[in-house]
Design a protein around this motif. Structure first.
Motif, PDB file in Angstrom:
ATOM      1  N   SER A  62       1.979   5.579  -4.058  1.00 21.38           N
ATOM      2  CA  SER A  62       2.922   4.620  -4.006  1.00 21.38           C
ATOM      3  C   SER A  62       3.471   4.493  -2.638  1.00 21.38           C
ATOM      4  N   TRP A  63       3.878   5.385  -2.208  1.00 22.98           N
ATOM      5  CA  TRP A  63       4.865   5.594  -1.230  1.00 22.98           C
ATOM      6  C   TRP A  63       4.105   5.789   0.375  1.00 22.98           C
ATOM      7  N   ILE A  64       2.667   6.111   0.325  1.00 21.09           N
ATOM      8  CA  ILE A  64       1.787   5.273   1.306  1.00 21.09           C
ATOM      9  C   ILE A  64       2.119   4.353   1.586  1.00 21.09           C
ATOM     10  N   ILE A  65       1.656   3.539   0.455  1.00 19.82           N
ATOM     11  CA  ILE A  65       1.196   2.355   0.250  1.00 19.82           C
ATOM     12  C   ILE A  65       2.835   1.932   0.855  1.00 19.82           C
ATOM     13  N   MET A  66       4.154   2.001   0.108  1.00 22.30           N
ATOM     14  CA  MET A  66       5.384   1.135   1.290  1.00 22.30           C
ATOM     15  C   MET A  66       5.386   1.866   2.646  1.00 22.30           C
ATOM     16  N   ALA A  67       4.735   3.014   2.216  1.00 25.56           N
ATOM     17  CA  ALA A  67       5.537   3.415   3.994  1.00 25.56           C
ATOM     18  C   ALA A  67       4.625   2.316   5.023  1.00 25.56           C
ATOM     19  N   GLY A  68       3.327   1.946   4.640  1.00 30.04           N
ATOM     20  CA  GLY A  68       2.645   1.037   5.471  1.00 30.04           C
ATOM     21  C   GLY A  68       3.043  -0.337   5.485  1.00 30.04           C
ATOM     22  N   LEU A  69       3.573  -0.778   4.385  1.00 31.59           N
ATOM     23  CA  LEU A  69       3.887  -2.125   4.277  1.00 31.59           C
ATOM     24  C   LEU A  69       5.689  -2.243   5.116  1.00 31.59           C
ATOM     25  N   ILE A  70       5.716  -1.087   5.309  1.00 33.51           N
ATOM     26  CA  ILE A  70       7.578  -1.315   5.321  1.00 33.51           C
ATOM     27  C   ILE A  70       7.036  -1.449   7.303  1.00 33.51           C
ATOM     28  N   ILE A  71       6.190  -0.378   7.857  1.00 39.56           N
ATOM     29  CA  ILE A  71       5.564  -0.191   9.267  1.00 39.56           C
ATOM     30  C   ILE A  71       4.767  -1.308   9.818  1.00 39.56           C
ATOM     31  N   ALA A  72       3.739  -1.932   8.604  1.00 44.86           N
ATOM     32  CA  ALA A  72       2.968  -3.181   9.432  1.00 44.86           C
ATOM     33  C   ALA A  72       4.523  -4.796   9.949  1.00 44.86           C
ATOM     34  N   SER A  73       5.485  -4.545   8.776  1.00 45.22           N
ATOM     35  CA  SER A  73       6.516  -5.402   8.689  1.00 45.22           C
ATOM     36  C   SER A  73       7.311  -5.212   9.566  1.00 45.22           C
ATOM     37  N   TYR A  74       7.653  -4.257  10.256  1.00 47.65           N
ATOM     38  CA  TYR A  74       8.202  -3.647  11.522  1.00 47.65           C
ATOM     39  C   TYR A  74       7.453  -4.527  12.420  1.00 47.65           C
ATOM     40  N   PHE A  75       6.107  -4.209  12.762  1.00 53.45           N
ATOM     41  CA  PHE A  75       5.533  -4.372  13.734  1.00 53.45           C
ATOM     42  C   PHE A  75       5.377  -5.414  14.145  1.00 53.45           C
ATOM     43  N   LEU A  76       5.354  -6.646  13.275  1.00 56.01           N
ATOM     44  CA  LEU A  76       4.577  -7.609  12.975  1.00 56.01           C
ATOM     45  C   LEU A  76       6.361  -8.783  13.252  1.00 56.01           C
ATOM     46  N   THR A  77       7.050  -8.455  13.316  1.00 55.05           N
ATOM     47  CA  THR A  77       8.118  -9.319  12.973  1.00 55.05           C
ATOM     48  C   THR A  77       9.571  -8.741  13.624  1.00 55.05           C
ATOM     49  N   ARG A  78       8.689  -8.250  15.325  1.00 47.81           N
ATOM     50  CA  ARG A  78       9.956  -7.130  15.985  1.00 47.81           C
ATOM     51  C   ARG A  78      10.715  -8.863  16.900  1.00 47.81           C
ATOM     52  N   ASN A  79       9.177  -8.859  17.248  1.00 45.01           N
ATOM     53  CA  ASN A  79       9.410 -10.000  18.201  1.00 45.01           C
ATOM     54  C   ASN A  79       9.432 -11.696  18.012  1.00 45.01           C
TER      55      ASN A  79
END
Length: 235
Positions: free
Chosen positions: A22-39
């Motif tokens: 579950s932590w791996i999934i949450m980390a993956g979603l957080i990282i994906a959200s960061y890179f998809l929304t930073r610009n």
């Protein structure tokens, strides 16, 4: 029923496989959200932002149409919560394709999600209608109170075991299939690689891991919206 397996130990503190995945999934979603929304820009110019805005708008429209505009105005956090729940739920079901144990095959996971839904249900009912919300337990006549109470108890049980049973059942079927194909491969002389395990399970993976996994996530989110929206109705 599949019980939790301990995979990390810190002295007397233990972490189960379900928590780690579950932590791996949450980390993956957080990282994906960061890179998809930073610009992000006020006026979208990239295909990524256009796609994100389409997805978010679709989720917002679905939640609003299902729960009602009045409910969403008083509970606006339901949109990001339900969106996050869907993606986390879907990824929990799909991660089995990568060789991890799906958190959904642990009844503790689906029980936790169900309890959150039940809490939101009663929270919305009391927030919108006060203690008169509980008068529905005696509708249409007071003699229906025991039966309605049974229904209230059955709701979290149903929410818990529906996704748990479907995902666990699929994983059990796939495990038995792999064991059978491995056994058959050993009976064929001159074949050291279980070719059948590389080809035959693919269609079943598409159904059990992808279609059924995403479908169960959608059903759970839809039931959450219907239950909370119904509890919040004032008319």
């Amino acid at each position: 029923m599949r019980y939790a397996q301990w995979v990390l130990y810190f002295g007397n503190f233990k972490l189960s496989e379900t928590v780690v995945v579950s932590w791996i999934i949450m980390a993956g979603l957080i990282i994906a959200s960061y890179f998809l929304t930073r610009n992000l820009k006020l006026v979208p110019t990239s295909k990524v932002q256009i796609m994100l805005e389409f997805v978010i708008k679709s989720i917002a429209n679905l939640v609003t149409d299902t729960m009602g505009e009045k409910t969403i105005k008083r509970m606006p956090n339901m949109i990001p919560y339900l969106g996050s729940l869907f993606f986390f739920f879907a990824c929990s079901n799909l991660i089995g394709l990568l060789g991890f144990k799906s958190p959904t095959t642990d009844v503790d996971t689906t029980l936790a999600w169900s309890l959150i839904t039940i809490f939101l249900l009663y929270y919305a009912g009391i927030k919108f209608r006060g203690l008169s919300y509980f008068k529905d337990l005696m509708e249409p006549i007071p003699l229906m109170l025991p039966l309605n109470l049974v229904g209230e108890i059955a709701r979290p049980i149903s929410l818990t075991f529906r996704p748990f049973g479907n995902i666990l059942g699929g994983s059990v079927i796939m495990g038995l299939l792999y064991s059978f194909l491995g056994y058959v491969s050993e009976l064929i002389p001159g074949i050291s690689i279980p070719i059948g395990q590389l080809i035959i399970p693919v269609p079943l993976h598409l159904y059990f891991d992808m279609f059924a996994g995403v479908l169960q996530a959608f059903i759970f989110v839809m039931l959450t919206m219907v239950f909370v929206g119904s509890a919040a109705e004032t008319e």
